[in-house]
Design an enzyme around this catalytic site. Structure first.
Site, PDB file in Angstrom:
ATOM      1  N   CYS A 156       4.249 -19.199   9.675  1.00 23.71           N
ATOM      2  CA  CYS A 156       3.206 -19.962   8.991  1.00 23.71           C
ATOM      3  C   CYS A 156       1.825 -19.325   9.221  1.00 23.71           C
ATOM      4  CB  CYS A 156       3.287 -21.427   9.410  1.00 23.71           C
ATOM      5  SG  CYS A 156       2.545 -22.505   8.183  1.00 23.71           S
TER       6      CYS A 156
ATOM      7  N   HIS B 222       8.646 -23.174   9.776  1.00 22.26           N
ATOM      8  CA  HIS B 222       8.569 -23.277  11.238  1.00 22.26           C
ATOM      9  C   HIS B 222       9.964 -23.346  11.868  1.00 22.26           C
ATOM     10  CE1 HIS B 222       4.238 -24.148  11.756  1.00 22.26           C
ATOM     11  NE2 HIS B 222       4.347 -24.604  10.519  1.00 22.26           N
TER      12      HIS B 222
ATOM     13  N   GLU C   3      10.774 -22.833  14.766  1.00 19.31           N
ATOM     14  CA  GLU C   3      10.699 -23.324  16.156  1.00 19.31           C
ATOM     15  C   GLU C   3      10.713 -24.851  16.215  1.00 19.31           C
ATOM     16  OE1 GLU C   3       8.280 -22.324  14.355  1.00 19.31           O
ATOM     17  OE2 GLU C   3       6.408 -23.363  14.856  1.00 19.31           O
TER      18      GLU C   3
HETATM   19  N1  GLN Z   1      -2.479 -23.883   6.541  1.00 18.81           N
HETATM   20  C1  GLN Z   1      -2.510 -23.191   7.803  1.00 18.81           C
HETATM   21  C2  GLN Z   1      -3.403 -21.953   7.735  1.00 18.81           C
HETATM   22  O1  GLN Z   1      -3.901 -21.595   6.752  1.00 18.81           O
HETATM   23  C3  GLN Z   1      -1.127 -22.780   8.265  1.00 18.81           C
HETATM   24  C4  GLN Z   1      -0.308 -24.027   8.545  1.00 18.81           C
HETATM   25  C5  GLN Z   1       0.710 -23.864   9.643  1.00 18.81           C
HETATM   26  O2  GLN Z   1       0.717 -22.896  10.400  1.00 18.81           O
HETATM   27  N2  GLN Z   1       1.537 -24.865   9.768  1.00 18.81           N
HETATM   28  O3  GLN Z   1      -3.598 -21.326   8.718  1.00 18.81           O
END
Ligand code: GLN
Length: 213
Positions: free
Chosen positions: A89, A191, A193
Site C-alpha cells: 500500500c 495489506h 499483513e
Molecule cells: N492512501 C495512503 C497513501 O497514499 C495509503 C493507504 C495505506 O497504506 N493503507 O499513502
C-alpha cells in the site's frame, strides 16, 4: 518491540521500516515464517539487514519521516545495490518510479518501474476486500484494500501477479494490477499483513532467499 537475536546463518534478517504505519504486523508474520525481523528507524538499523519491508500507512508522512530520519538516502543506496524489498500500500507508493495524485514534495525510491495512483479506488470504495486470483498461488488471496493505490503503468520488466476489476474506472482501465514484481522488488496495493494468510510473505521470503544467486 525487542530486537530479535542475531539470526542463525542462512536465515534472512528483514528490516521493517517502522516510522509510521503497520510495521508490527509484518514483523509478526515474518517471524512466524522463521525469518529474522527487526523494526528499522535509523540508517544504523539497516546494518546487517538482508531485505526490507515498507508497510502501509500514509506515504506522504512516511516520505517526510524517511527524509528527516536520514533513512531515505540510506535505503535508496541499498535498493540501488539490489536489496530485496516488499512494499504494501503506502510502501508500494514509496517504491514506485512514478506517483500520480501525490503531494508535490513526496519522494519515492523508483525501485520498480511502475506508475501508481494514490487513493485510486475512489471515496465510496475507499476500503474493500476481494478474493484475488494470484499467480503462483493455488487459491485466490483474500485481499484487504484500505485507501489503496493501483498501478496504472508497468514497465517491460514488471511481472503482474494479480489484478482486480475496479468498480470505478477513473483511468478508463478495465482491470488494474494490484500485485507486481520486478527482480527483487515485490509490491501490493493491499495489506497481506492484516489477514492470517501468509502466502504473499512466503513469496517474498522466497525472493529474498534467491536474491543475488
Ligand atoms: N492512501 C495512503 C497513501 O497514499 C495509503 C493507504 C495505506 O497504506 N493503507 O499513502
Amino acid at each position: 518491540m525487542p530486537t530479535s537475536p542475531a539470526t542463525p546463518q542462512g536465515v534472512p534478517l528483514v528490516g521493517v521500516v517502522a516510522l509510521q504505519g503497520a510495521a508490527a504486523e509484518h514483523v509478526a508474520v515474518l517471524r512466524s515464517l522463521g525469518a529474522g525481523a527487526i523494526e528499522v528507524r535509523t540508517p544504523a538499523d539497516l546494518d546487517g539487514v538482508d531485505a526490507v519491508v515498507l508497510p502501509g500507512g500514509e506515504s506522504t508522512t512516511m516520505s517526510h519521516l524517511l527524509r528527516t530520519s536520514g533513512l531515505f538516502d540510506a535505503l535508496e543506496q541499498r535498493l540501488a545495490a539490489g536489496m530485496p524489498a516488499f512494499g504494501t500500500c503506502a510502501g508500494m507508493i514509496l517504491l514506485a518510479a512514478e506517483v500520480l495524485d501525490g503531494r508535490p514534495d513526496q519522494r519515492s525510491f523508483g525501485a520498480i518501474d511502475i506508475s501508481v495512483r494514490r487513493n485510486a479506488f475512489g471515496r465510496q470504495v475507499a476500503s474493500f476486500e476481494a478474493d484475488v486470483p494470484t499467480a503462483g498461488l493455488d487459491e485466490p488471496f483474500h485481499a484487504v484494500f484500505i485507501r489503496a493505490p493501483w498501478v496504472e503503468r508497468t514497465g517491460d520488466d514488471v511481472e503482474v501477479l494479480a489484478i482486480v476489476v475496479p468498480s470505478n474506472s477513473a483511468s478508463g482501465a478495465d482491470v488494474v494490477p494490484v500485485l507486481c514484481r520486478s527482480g527483487p522488488i515485490l509490491v501490493s496495493s493491499f495489506h497481506p499483513e492484516l489477514t492470517a494468510d501468509d502466502r504473499i510473505h512466503r513469496i517474498f521470503l522466497e525472493m529474498v532467499a534467491t536474491a543475488g544467486t
